[in-house]
Motif scaffolding. Structure first.
Motif, mmCIF file in Angstrom:
data_model
loop_
_atom_site.group_PDB
_atom_site.id
_atom_site.type_symbol
_atom_site.label_atom_id
_atom_site.label_comp_id
_atom_site.label_asym_id
_atom_site.label_seq_id
_atom_site.Cartn_x
_atom_site.Cartn_y
_atom_site.Cartn_z
ATOM 1 N N ILE A 1 -50.725 57.119 -1.053
ATOM 2 C CA ILE A 1 -51.678 56.142 -0.487
ATOM 3 C C ILE A 1 -51.348 54.658 -0.825
ATOM 4 N N ILE A 2 -50.919 54.515 -2.194
ATOM 5 C CA ILE A 2 -50.586 52.884 -2.541
ATOM 6 C C ILE A 2 -49.357 52.314 -1.814
ATOM 7 N N ASP A 3 -48.401 53.573 -1.772
ATOM 8 C CA ASP A 3 -47.039 53.164 -0.836
ATOM 9 C C ASP A 3 -47.182 52.788 0.431
ATOM 10 N N ASN A 4 -48.363 53.370 1.211
ATOM 11 C CA ASN A 4 -48.524 53.120 2.507
ATOM 12 C C ASN A 4 -49.083 51.856 2.507
ATOM 13 N N GLU A 5 -50.159 51.583 1.666
ATOM 14 C CA GLU A 5 -50.958 50.219 1.525
ATOM 15 C C GLU A 5 -49.988 49.175 1.172
ATOM 16 N N GLN A 6 -49.083 49.214 0.212
ATOM 17 C CA GLN A 6 -48.065 48.216 0.130
ATOM 18 C C GLN A 6 -47.129 47.835 1.271
ATOM 19 N N THR A 7 -46.703 49.225 1.905
ATOM 20 C CA THR A 7 -46.087 49.014 3.300
ATOM 21 C C THR A 7 -46.606 48.273 4.256
ATOM 22 N N SER A 8 -47.798 48.519 4.442
ATOM 23 C CA SER A 8 -48.809 47.735 5.338
ATOM 24 C C SER A 8 -48.838 46.230 5.172
ATOM 25 N N ILE A 9 -49.095 45.896 3.820
ATOM 26 C CA ILE A 9 -49.262 44.501 3.336
ATOM 27 C C ILE A 9 -47.768 43.867 3.738
ATOM 28 N N ASN A 10 -46.793 44.409 3.355
ATOM 29 C CA ASN A 10 -45.503 43.969 3.429
ATOM 30 C C ASN A 10 -45.175 43.557 4.922
ATOM 31 N N TYR A 11 -45.494 44.623 5.937
ATOM 32 C CA TYR A 11 -45.315 44.283 7.295
ATOM 33 C C TYR A 11 -46.184 43.293 7.490
ATOM 34 N N GLN A 12 -47.360 43.217 7.307
ATOM 35 C CA GLN A 12 -48.139 41.976 7.915
ATOM 36 C C GLN A 12 -47.618 40.756 7.356
ATOM 37 N N CYS A 13 -47.299 40.756 5.971
ATOM 38 C CA CYS A 13 -46.771 39.626 5.302
ATOM 39 C C CYS A 13 -45.324 39.066 6.284
ATOM 40 N N ASN A 14 -44.524 40.146 6.566
ATOM 41 C CA ASN A 14 -43.376 39.897 7.302
ATOM 42 C C ASN A 14 -43.683 39.310 8.925
ATOM 43 N N LYS A 15 -44.459 39.926 9.241
ATOM 44 C CA LYS A 15 -44.967 39.307 10.754
ATOM 45 C C LYS A 15 -45.422 37.749 10.584
ATOM 46 N N GLU A 16 -46.394 37.594 9.684
ATOM 47 C CA GLU A 16 -46.653 36.313 9.442
ATOM 48 C C GLU A 16 -45.575 35.098 9.175
ATOM 49 N N LEU A 17 -44.666 35.630 8.315
ATOM 50 C CA LEU A 17 -43.571 34.940 8.193
ATOM 51 C C LEU A 17 -42.669 34.649 9.488
ATOM 52 N N GLN A 18 -42.326 35.603 10.073
ATOM 53 C CA GLN A 18 -41.739 35.683 11.231
ATOM 54 C C GLN A 18 -42.212 34.714 12.387
ATOM 55 N N LYS A 19 -43.652 34.540 12.380
ATOM 56 C CA LYS A 19 -44.295 34.027 13.316
ATOM 57 C C LYS A 19 -44.031 32.443 12.905
ATOM 58 N N MET A 20 -44.376 32.197 11.528
ATOM 59 C CA MET A 20 -43.979 30.812 10.878
ATOM 60 C C MET A 20 -42.506 30.551 11.237
ATOM 61 N N VAL A 21 -41.448 31.119 10.956
ATOM 62 C CA VAL A 21 -40.001 30.801 11.173
ATOM 63 C C VAL A 21 -39.921 30.389 12.837
ATOM 64 N N LYS A 22 -40.378 31.252 13.569
ATOM 65 C CA LYS A 22 -40.303 31.237 14.797
ATOM 66 C C LYS A 22 -41.015 29.870 15.791
ATOM 67 N N GLU A 23 -41.889 29.416 14.819
ATOM 68 C CA GLU A 23 -42.323 28.137 15.158
ATOM 69 C C GLU A 23 -41.577 27.235 14.901
ATOM 70 N N ASN A 24 -40.889 27.106 13.788
ATOM 71 C CA ASN A 24 -40.158 26.032 13.338
ATOM 72 C C ASN A 24 -38.532 26.213 13.624
ATOM 73 N N ILE A 25 -38.101 27.306 13.952
ATOM 74 C CA ILE A 25 -36.864 27.463 14.484
ATOM 75 C C ILE A 25 -36.845 27.818 15.815
ATOM 76 N N LYS A 26 -36.370 26.937 16.789
ATOM 77 C CA LYS A 26 -36.494 26.895 18.195
ATOM 78 C C LYS A 26 -35.538 27.761 18.785
ATOM 79 N N ASN A 27 -34.228 27.775 18.014
ATOM 80 C CA ASN A 27 -33.196 28.400 18.428
ATOM 81 C C ASN A 27 -33.077 29.975 18.331
#
Length: 103
Positions: A1-27
């Protein structure tokens, strides 16, 4: 269960990071290239952080390179990063360590 929660948290963080990077990198092509370049290191970053300190200390103690030179500051940094990544990857292949330390 902990592994799934950690994976879910990592996925959410990665999505947020990708969103921030996409906003700052136009290319999009540059963003895709950056993602491909950094993806192999994603599971190694904490280990690299822990191992690189010892490599830097070894270079300083044994004076392998003059640590004040520009060449060391550029190429030494890259070399220490890559050596740390290889060392962590090898450690992750050892079954006892893999079970004891989550990736």
């Amino acid at each position: 269960i902990i592994d799934n929660e950690q994976t879910s948290i990592n996925y959410q963080c990665n999505k947020e990071l990708q969103k921030m990077v996409k906003e700052n990198i136009k290319n999009e092509k540059a963003l895709g290239c950056l993602a491909k370049l950094t993806a192999p290191f994603s599971s190694l970053t904490f280990g690299i952080y822990l191992v690189h300190f010892y490599l830097v200390q070894m270079v300083a103690i044994y004076q392998i390179f003059p640590i004040t030179s520009i060449k060391y500051r550029i190429f030494g940094t890259i070399a220490i990063f890559l050596i740390s990544a290889v060392a962590v990857r090898i450690l992750q292949m050892i079954p006892v360590i893999r079970k004891a330390i989550p990736s």
